[in-house]
Write a protein that holds these residues in place. Structure first.
Motif, PDB file in Angstrom:
ATOM      1  N   ALA A 174       0.818  -1.216   0.000  1.00  0.00           N
ATOM      2  CA  ALA A 174       0.000   0.000   0.000  1.00  0.00           C
ATOM      3  C   ALA A 174       0.848   1.261   0.000  1.00  0.00           C
ATOM      4  N   SER A 175       2.091   1.178   0.521  1.00  0.00           N
ATOM      5  CA  SER A 175       2.933   2.381   0.564  1.00  0.00           C
ATOM      6  C   SER A 175       3.295   2.882  -0.830  1.00  0.00           C
ATOM      7  N   CYS A 176       3.173   2.006  -1.841  1.00  0.00           N
ATOM      8  CA  CYS A 176       3.533   2.393  -3.210  1.00  0.00           C
ATOM      9  C   CYS A 176       2.502   3.315  -3.847  1.00  0.00           C
ATOM     10  N   VAL A 177       1.324   3.450  -3.229  1.00  0.00           N
ATOM     11  CA  VAL A 177       0.268   4.265  -3.845  1.00  0.00           C
ATOM     12  C   VAL A 177      -0.110   5.458  -2.970  1.00  0.00           C
ATOM     13  N   LYS A 178       0.669   5.717  -1.941  1.00  0.00           N
ATOM     14  CA  LYS A 178       0.359   6.848  -1.071  1.00  0.00           C
ATOM     15  C   LYS A 178       0.482   8.178  -1.795  1.00  0.00           C
ATOM     16  N   SER A 179       1.309   8.195  -2.832  1.00  0.00           N
ATOM     17  CA  SER A 179       1.543   9.456  -3.534  1.00  0.00           C
ATOM     18  C   SER A 179       0.476   9.802  -4.562  1.00  0.00           C
ATOM     19  N   ILE A 180      -0.487   8.908  -4.785  1.00  0.00           N
ATOM     20  CA  ILE A 180      -1.531   9.203  -5.767  1.00  0.00           C
ATOM     21  C   ILE A 180      -2.358  10.389  -5.301  1.00  0.00           C
ATOM     22  N   ASP A 181      -2.535  11.353  -6.174  1.00  0.00           N
ATOM     23  CA  ASP A 181      -3.274  12.567  -5.854  1.00  0.00           C
ATOM     24  C   ASP A 181      -4.719  12.246  -5.493  1.00  0.00           C
ATOM     25  N   GLN A 182      -5.227  12.885  -4.441  1.00  0.00           N
ATOM     26  CA  GLN A 182      -6.588  12.624  -3.986  1.00  0.00           C
ATOM     27  C   GLN A 182      -7.631  12.999  -5.039  1.00  0.00           C
ATOM     28  N   ALA A 183      -7.348  14.042  -5.789  1.00  0.00           N
ATOM     29  CA  ALA A 183      -8.281  14.427  -6.853  1.00  0.00           C
ATOM     30  C   ALA A 183      -8.360  13.340  -7.919  1.00  0.00           C
ATOM     31  N   LEU A 184      -7.208  12.731  -8.214  1.00  0.00           N
ATOM     32  CA  LEU A 184      -7.207  11.634  -9.179  1.00  0.00           C
ATOM     33  C   LEU A 184      -8.023  10.464  -8.661  1.00  0.00           C
ATOM     34  N   LEU A 185      -7.865  10.145  -7.373  1.00  0.00           N
ATOM     35  CA  LEU A 185      -8.649   9.054  -6.787  1.00  0.00           C
ATOM     36  C   LEU A 185     -10.141   9.359  -6.874  1.00  0.00           C
ATOM     37  N   LEU A 186     -10.497  10.585  -6.566  1.00  0.00           N
ATOM     38  CA  LEU A 186     -11.906  10.973  -6.588  1.00  0.00           C
ATOM     39  C   LEU A 186     -12.497  10.815  -7.979  1.00  0.00           C
ATOM     40  N   HIS A 187     -11.791  11.318  -8.979  1.00  0.00           N
ATOM     41  CA  HIS A 187     -12.304  11.251 -10.344  1.00  0.00           C
ATOM     42  C   HIS A 187     -12.275   9.821 -10.890  1.00  0.00           C
ATOM     43  N   ALA A 188     -11.255   9.051 -10.531  1.00  0.00           N
ATOM     44  CA  ALA A 188     -11.182   7.670 -11.009  1.00  0.00           C
ATOM     45  C   ALA A 188     -12.324   6.844 -10.427  1.00  0.00           C
ATOM     46  N   ASN A 189     -12.590   7.007  -9.133  1.00  0.00           N
ATOM     47  CA  ASN A 189     -13.700   6.270  -8.526  1.00  0.00           C
ATOM     48  C   ASN A 189     -15.038   6.703  -9.109  1.00  0.00           C
ATOM     49  N   ALA A 190     -15.152   7.985  -9.420  1.00  0.00           N
ATOM     50  CA  ALA A 190     -16.393   8.468 -10.043  1.00  0.00           C
ATOM     51  C   ALA A 190     -16.562   7.865 -11.432  1.00  0.00           C
ATOM     52  N   ARG A 191     -15.445   7.718 -12.161  1.00  0.00           N
ATOM     53  CA  ARG A 191     -15.531   7.131 -13.504  1.00  0.00           C
ATOM     54  C   ARG A 191     -15.876   5.655 -13.434  1.00  0.00           C
ATOM     55  N   ILE A 192     -15.292   4.939 -12.465  1.00  0.00           N
ATOM     56  CA  ILE A 192     -15.644   3.524 -12.271  1.00  0.00           C
ATOM     57  C   ILE A 192     -17.130   3.386 -11.978  1.00  0.00           C
ATOM     58  N   LYS A 193     -17.626   4.259 -11.123  1.00  0.00           N
ATOM     59  CA  LYS A 193     -19.051   4.243 -10.780  1.00  0.00           C
ATOM     60  C   LYS A 193     -19.912   4.502 -12.017  1.00  0.00           C
ATOM     61  N   ALA A 194     -19.515   5.483 -12.830  1.00  0.00           N
ATOM     62  CA  ALA A 194     -20.291   5.815 -14.023  1.00  0.00           C
ATOM     63  C   ALA A 194     -20.286   4.668 -15.031  1.00  0.00           C
ATOM     64  N   LEU A 195     -19.138   4.015 -15.187  1.00  0.00           N
ATOM     65  CA  LEU A 195     -19.062   2.879 -16.121  1.00  0.00           C
ATOM     66  C   LEU A 195     -20.005   1.766 -15.694  1.00  0.00           C
ATOM     67  N   LEU A 196     -20.016   1.450 -14.404  1.00  0.00           N
ATOM     68  CA  LEU A 196     -20.880   0.369 -13.919  1.00  0.00           C
ATOM     69  C   LEU A 196     -22.352   0.765 -14.002  1.00  0.00           C
ATOM     70  N   GLU A 197     -22.666   2.021 -13.700  1.00  0.00           N
ATOM     71  CA  GLU A 197     -24.061   2.466 -13.786  1.00  0.00           C
ATOM     72  C   GLU A 197     -24.539   2.466 -15.232  1.00  0.00           C
ATOM     73  N   GLY A 198     -23.669   2.859 -16.143  1.00  0.00           N
ATOM     74  CA  GLY A 198     -24.043   2.803 -17.554  1.00  0.00           C
ATOM     75  C   GLY A 198     -24.301   1.383 -18.011  1.00  0.00           C
ATOM     76  N   ALA A 199     -23.470   0.430 -17.546  1.00  0.00           N
ATOM     77  CA  ALA A 199     -23.666  -0.972 -17.919  1.00  0.00           C
ATOM     78  C   ALA A 199     -24.970  -1.511 -17.360  1.00  0.00           C
TER      79      ALA A 199
END
Length: 992
Positions: free
Chosen positions: A395-420
Motif C-alpha cells: 500500500a505504501s507504493c500508492v500513497k503518492s496518488i493525488d486525492q483528486a485523481l482518486l476521486l475522479h477515477a472512482n467516479a468514472r468507475i461508478k459511471a461505467l458500472l451504472e451505464g452498464a
C-alpha cells in the motif's frame, strides 16, 4: 466440479477452466440454507497446458481442505473452454474434416454448407458435401421420402474422401416426430461405414433455422474426437483421486450434461463460463432462482466486466436466436452479456485534464506492472488500494496518488458500472445487483439503478460455484397445427415435451419446472404456430447415467503426448473493403447506357439496406446474400440500370417471393421465382424481356430481381426501383395498383418443387392476392411469383425510383459506422442517406420489453413495446440528432411490417409519431442493422427511425386507401407525413 445433488452425506464440487486460473470448490448441499451456502473449501491454481493436472491439483486441495473422502462426493461437474478454444484458435490438431449430407429433394442447393465459414476454418473442416431426397414441409408432411440407394452412393464418396465424421441435416428436422429421416439416414451410414461418427442436426440444435442448425452440427462434429479425449482425461483425473461418482459438464444455458452426452454434443458447452458465474452469484447470495426474482450480475475480472440479467427462472437472459462462434452463425443458447473495459488491470490515466479508466489494461501483467506490485502503471487496483477498499500488494507504493485523481477515477468507475446496468435493464425500476469476480472490490457501495448491492461470500470463485449447482434442462422448438387443437393445447404439448426431455436428460421428475415458453404464429401459414419451451430440474442421482462406450483405439492414443500446436498456422483475415473509399463499378453497356456491375460488397450493402427498408418485414436477406455472392464468385454477372435508360417499348418483368419467412429459414434460398418467370413467359409467349424490376425493395424480396436478372438466368438488367419503396404484406399493395388498377394479371406462382399456378384474370386487385395466398398455403407456404409484364411508361410514372441506390447507400452507412466504431450514431447516418433530417427522423430509443403476437388469416399480427432508456450514458449525445419522443414507451403494431409508432408518455399522453405508408424501422443498437418481426425479442436495445414515403403513395386518395392506416383496419388514425420526401440519389449518376 459439482452438482445440484441434495442427498444426505454428499458433497458437490465446481470447476471452471479459464486462461489464467482453474478454480475448485467443495459444497455441502445439506447446508445451503446457511450463510456460507455450504461452501466448505475453495482453491485457485494456474491453468495448465494439459487438461488434467490443473484440475487434479485444485480438486485434491479442496478435498483435503474440506476433510472429505472420495465416497462422500456425489458428482463432478466441469465448466471448460477447451472445446471452443480449439475452434477459435483454428487448432487443426483437435479438429476433423466434416462431411455433410443434406435431406431435400428440391431445395438447399443454392446455399451450400460452409458458405458462411471464414476461409481458414473452411479449409480445415470442409469435406464431402451431398444432397439426397428427403425433407419436410412446414406442416410436418414429407417433401420426399428418403431413398436408401442415394444415401449409399453418398457413403461411397465419404469413404473415398477418407472422412471419419459426417453431419446429416434435413429440412424441418426439429419437427420430424413421425418419419425420423435424419435418424434413418444415420442408420444407413453407420451400416455402410462402421465406426464413423454421425451427427444429426436436430440432436445438436432443436431449433428452426437450417443454416444455423447445420453450422452448429458441423462444429460439433469437428470437435467430437477431441471432446471424447478430453472427457476421458477428466475421468482419468477423477480416477487418480479415487472418485467414482458421475461426471457432468456445464452448458451455455446454465444446465448440465452427463459426460456421455457431452461427448456427443460438446458444442453445448462452448460458452458456459459466463453462465456459471451468473448462476454461482445467485446461489452464493441465497437467490437460487426458485423464488421468482430478477437480478443483475456484474462479473468483474482483470480486463473486462461482464454484465447480464438473471431471470425469475434463475437462468440468464439469453441472447438472440442466433449467435456467432469463430465467425460462424450457429443456433444454441448463450447468455446475453454486455461487456465493458473495466477490470482490476484497467489503466488509469489523465488525458487532456480528464481522468480515463480503461479500456486499456495490463491484463496478466497486473502483478508486475501495477504500482502496488512495484510497477510503473496506475491501475484500478492501485486506486482501490489507495482508497482503502482492498489490501493488495504494498500500500505504501500508492500513497503518492493525488486525492483528486482518486476521486475522479472512482467516479468514472461508478459511471461505467451504472451505464452498464442501464444497458441491460429493461425498465426504470431498480434491480438487485450481485457483484462477483476478483475485481468486485472495485465497485462502490451505491450504484444508481441498483435496488441493493450484494457481494456474496466467496464471490471470487462464483464461476466454480455455478458449475457446482447447475441444473438439468430440456428444450423444444416445434411447429404445430391448431386445426384439431387450441393454441393453448399446443403450448401445453410443447411444455410436456420439454419436461420429458429434461427427465430423459437426468432431471428429478418432481423438481422439473417450465423455465420459459414463447409461442408465435407463422406468417402466411394457416393454423400453424411455433412454440419454444424450456424445462429445468434438479439432478436425479438415482437415475441411470449412461457412460459413453470408449473407443479402445482412441484410448491408446490418449497415452501418446499431443503434438505441439502449429503456431504458424495460417489464420487468414478476410479482405475488408474500406467503406469510405470504395467505388462501385459503372461501365458502358452494349447500347451505350451506363450499367452498374455488382460486386460482393454491393450485395452485402444492398442486403443490409433492404432489411432496413423492409420495415421489419420482407424476410431476412441473409440466404439471398449468400446465393448472390456465390453466383458472382462463379463468374455470373449482375447489372443495374436507371429507369431513364429504358427504351420506350421495353418489356419489363417483375415479381418476387410470396409466403412465410419461417419457410425461408429452412428451405433457404431457391429458384422458384425463376420458375415462375419461365411459366409466365411460356403463357405470354415471350422468349425474352428487356429488364426486371422488384416487387418490393424491403427484406429478402429486395434481392430477388438480382437472381432473376443475373447472367445465370435471363441476363437482363435490374431497374433501380420497385413498386413499393418499402415492404408491404400483400401483392396488391403496390404503387402500380394505386395508379393503374387491374394490371396484376395474368401472373404465375411456382413452389420450386413442381407445382405451378397461373391466374389469368380477376375483377379487382385484392382478390388476386387472396387467391394466390390461399394457393401458396397449399403449395408449401412459400412460392416465387411473376407478375404481369409492364412497360417503360408505367415504371417511370408509377414506380418508386432509385430504391436500389437507396438500399445500397443505407447499407454503406452501416458499414461506415461499424468501420469507424460509431454504431451509436448509425441512425443519423441512415437518415442522411434517406434524404436528411427533413425526410427522416429518429423516433425513439429504448429497450424491447414485450412482444405480443397473433395470427389472423395467415398474417402475423402483434405489437412490440419499447421502453425508453432510463438514462442515456450509452449514447454519445454529441453525435446524435433530436429524438421525436423521449421517456415513456413506444408501441409499434405490425402486420408482418410495422404499421405505426405510438408514443405513450410518462403522463399517459399518446402521440402518433409516424404511420404507413411512411417507413418505420427498428435498428439493433449492437449491430446497427435492422430487426425484423421474427427478431423482436425482450431486452434488445434499439433505435427506431422513420423515413418519409414516396409521393406515389400520397398523391391520390387511393394510395392511402391501399397503403395507409385504414388499409390495416386503423380507421381512427389519420396519416400525417413525417417529412418531405427526397428522391434517392442514383448511384449510377454519381459514380459513372
Amino acid at each position: 466440479m459439482g452438482s445440484t445433488v441434495g442427498s444426505a452425506g454428499h458433497d458437490a464440487f465446481g470447476e471452471r477452466s479459464v486462461r489464467t486460473n482453474t478454480d475448485a470448490v467443495a459444497i455441502d448441499l445439506r447446508r445451503q440454507a446457511l450463510a456460507d451456502r455450504g461452501l466448505k473449501a475453495h482453491f485457485k491454481t494456474p491453468t495448465t497446458p494439459d487438461v488434467t493436472s490443473g484440475i487434479e491439483t485444485a480438486v485434491r486441495t479442496v478435498i483435503a481442505a474440506a476433510s472429505l473422502s472420495p465416497s462422500q462426493i456425489a458428482s463432478v461437474t466441469i465448466g471448460t473452454t477447451h472445446f471452443i478454444n480449439a475452434v477459435v484458435e483454428r487448432d487443426a490438431r483437435r479438429l476433423r474434416r466434416v462431411g455433410v449430407v443434406r435431406l431435400s429433394r428440391s431445395f438447399l442447393r443454392e446455399v451450400p454448407p460452409f458458405a458462411e465459414f471464414p476461409s481458414d476454418l473452411k479449409r480445415i473442416l470442409q469435406g464431402h458435401v451431398g444432397i439426397v431426397d428427403g425433407g419436410l414441409h412446414i406442416d410436418g408432411s414429407q417433401e420426399a421420402p428418403v431413398v436408401e440407394t442415394q444415401v449409399v452412393r453418398e457413403c461411397e464418396a465419404i469413404k473415398k474422401a477418407g472422412l471419419s465424421v459426417v453431419v446429416v441435416a434435413g429440412v424441418y428436422s426439429p419437427i420430424d416426430e413421425v418419419f425420423q429421416q435424419e435418424s434413418r439416414v444415420r442408420d444407413i451410414i453407420l451400416r455402410e461405414i462402421p465406426g464413423i461418427d454421425v451427427v444429426c442436426s436436430r440432436e445438436v440444435s432443436p431449433r428452426i433455422g437450417f443454416i444455423e442448425r447445420e453450422n452448429a452440427a458441423i462444429l460439433n462434429g469437428a470437435i467430437l474426437k477431441y471432446a471424447r479425449r478430453t472427457v476421458r482425461q477428466f475421468k482419468l483425473a477423477m480416477k487418480k483421486l479415487n472418485l467414482t461418482c458421475p461426471l457432468f459438464l456445464t452448458q451455455n444455458d446454465g444446465t448440465i450434461l452427463d459426460s456421455s452426452s457431452a461427448t456427443r454434443i460438446p458444442i453445448s458447452t462452448f460458452s458456459s463460463g459466463a453462465t456459471n458465474s451468473m448462476r454461482g452469484a445467485a446461489y452464493l447470495a441465497g437467490m437460487d432462482g426458485r423464488g421468482g426474482f430478477s437480478a443483475i450480475v456484474i462479473d468483474i475480472g482483470g480486463t473486462t466486466s461482464d454484465v447480464g440479467v438473471l431471470l425469475p427462472s434463475g437462468l440468464p437472459r439469453q441472447a438472440g436466436s442466433y449467435v456467432t462462434v469463430a465467425g460462424v452463425r450457429v443456433s444454441y443458447s448463450m447468455p446475453h452479456l454486455h461487456s465493458i473495459g473495466l477490470g482490476g488491470g484497467s489503466v488509469v490515466q489523465v488525458i487532456n485534464d480528464n481522468v480515463r479508466v480503461g479500456p486499456e489494461s495490463v491484463g496478466l501483467e497486473l502483478t508486475s506492472r501495477a504500482l502496488v506490485f512495484g510497477g510503473d502503471v496506475c491501475t484500478t487496483t492501485d486506486v482501490c488500494v489507495a482508497s482503502g477498499k482492498a489490501e493488495v500488494g504494498n500500500a505504501s507504493c500508492v500513497k503518492s496518488i493525488d486525492q483528486a485523481l482518486l476521486l475522479h477515477a472512482n467516479a468514472r468507475i461508478k459511471a461505467l458500472l451504472e451505464g452498464a446496468i442501464d444497458v441491460v435493464k429493461t425498465s426504470p425500476e431498480p434491480l438487485t445487483v450481485l457483484l462477483v469476480g476478483g475485481g468486485a472490490v472495485l465497485a462502490p457501495e451505491h450504484l444508481e439503478g441498483a435496488l441493493k448491492i450484494i457481494r456474496p461470500p466467496f464471490n471470487d470463485v462464483a464461476n466454480a460455484v455455478g458449475a457446482a449447482i447447475a441444473r438439468v434442462g430440456g428444450s423444444v422448438d416445434i411447429v404445430q397445427g391448431t386445426t384439431h387443437q387450441t393454441e393453448l393445447q399446443a403450448v401445453d404439448h410443447a411444455k410436456t415435451l420439454a419436461i420429458r426431455r429434461a427427465v430423459d436428460a437426468g432431471a428429478l421428475p418432481s423438481s422439473v419446472q417450465i423455465a420459459e415458453v414463447d409461442s408465435m404464429p407463422l406468417q402466411y401459414v394457416a393454423n400453424q404456430i411455433r412454440t419454444i419451451a424450456k424445462a429445468i430440474g434438479d439432478i436425479d442421482m438415482n437415475s441411470k447415467i449412461e457412460e459413453s462406450a470408449a473407443d479402445e483405439t482412441e484410448k491408446d492414443q490418449d497415452a501418446e503426448p499431443e503434438e505441439a500446436k502449429d503456431l504458424d498456422v495460417n489464420i487468414s483475415t478476410e479482405t475488408v473493403v474500406d467503406p469510405f473509399t470504395y467505388k462501385p463499378e459503372i461501365c458502358t453497356g452494349t447500347r451505350g447506357i451506363s450499367e452498374w456491375i455488382f460486386s460482393e460488397t454491393d450485395i452485402d450493402w444492398l442486403a443490409d439496406g433492404c432489411y432496413v427498408l423492409g420495415c421489419a418485414g420482407g424476410g431476412s436477406p441473409a440466404a439471398s446474400q449468400i446465393q448472390l455472392k456465390r453466383m458472382l464468385r462463379e463468374g455470373h454477372k449482375i447489372r443495374v440500370i436507371d429507369s431513364s435508360s429504358l427504351n420506350g417499348d421495353a418489356l419489363i418483368y417483375w415479381g418476387g417471393h410470396m409466403g412465410s419467412p419461417a419457410v425461408s429459414v429452412e428451405r433457404l434460398q431457391s429458384i422458384e421465382t425463376v420458375y415462375a418467370f419461365q411459366e409466365l413467359m411460356r403463357y405470354m409467349r415471350h422468349d425474352t424481356f428487356d429488364a426486371v424490376m422488384g416487387l418490393e425493395i424491403g427484406g429478402a424480396n429486395g434481392m430477388e430481381p438480382f437472381l432473376v436478372g443475373s447472367s445465370r438466368f435471363f441476363d437482363a438488367p435490374v431497374i433501380d426501383g420497385d413498386w413499393m419503396g418499402r415492404a408491404y404484406p400483400t401483392y396488391w399493395q403496390t404503387t402500380l395498383a394505386v395508379h393503374k388498377p387491374l394490371e396484376l394479371t395474368p401472373c404465375a406462382i411456382d413452389s420450386g418443387d413442381g407445382k405451378t399456378i397461373i391466374m389469368t384474370r380477376a375483377p379487382d386487385d385484392e382478390i388476386v392476392d387472396r387467391a394466390l395466398r390461399a394457393s401458396c398455403s397449399e403449395m408449401g407456404s412459400r412460392v416465387g411469383m411473376a407478375a404481369k409484364p409492364t412497360c417503360t411508361e408505367f415504371v417511370r410514372k408509377y414506380g418508386v425510383l432509385n430504391t436500389v441506390s437507396q438500399a445500397w447507400r443505407i447499407g454503406r452507412s452501416i458499414a461506415q459506422a461499424r468501420a469507424a466504431n460509431r454504431l451509436s450514431s448509425v441512425a443519423e447516418s441512415i437518415i442522411a442517406e434517406a434524404g436528411g433530417k427533413d425526410a427522416a427522423k429518429v423516433l425513439f430509443r429504448g429497450k424491447i420489453t414485450r412482444v405480443e403476437r397473433r395470427l389472423f388469416k395467415g398474417h402475423s399480427y402483434g405489437t412490440v413495446y419499447i421502453a425508453a432508456f432510463s438514462r442515456g450514458e450509452e449514447i454519445d449525445s454529441s453525435t446524435n440528432s433530436t429524438i421525436l419522443a423521449e421517456g415513456g414507451e413506444l408501441q409499434i403494431p405490425f402486420k408482418n411490417e410495422n404499421i405505426y409508432a405510438k408514443h405513450v408518455g410518462n403522463d399517459g399522453d399518446e402521440t402518433i409519431l409516424a404511420s404507413v405508408p411512411d417507413l418505420i424501422a427498428v435498428l439493433d443498437n449492437e449491430s446497427g442493422k435492422a430487426l425484423g418481426v421474427p427478431e423482436f425479442k425482450y431486452g434488445y436495445a434499439v433505435t427506431v427511425i422513420g423515413i418519409t414515403c414516396s409521393p406515389r403513395w400520397t398523391e391520390t386518395p387511393r394510395g392511402l386507401d391501399i397503403g395507409g392506416p385504414a388499409a390495416f383496419g386503423y380507421d381512427d388514425i389519420h396519416y400525417r407525413p413525417l417529412g418531405t420526401y427526397v428522391e434517392p440519389k442514383s448511384v449510377i449518376e454519381e459514380f459513372k
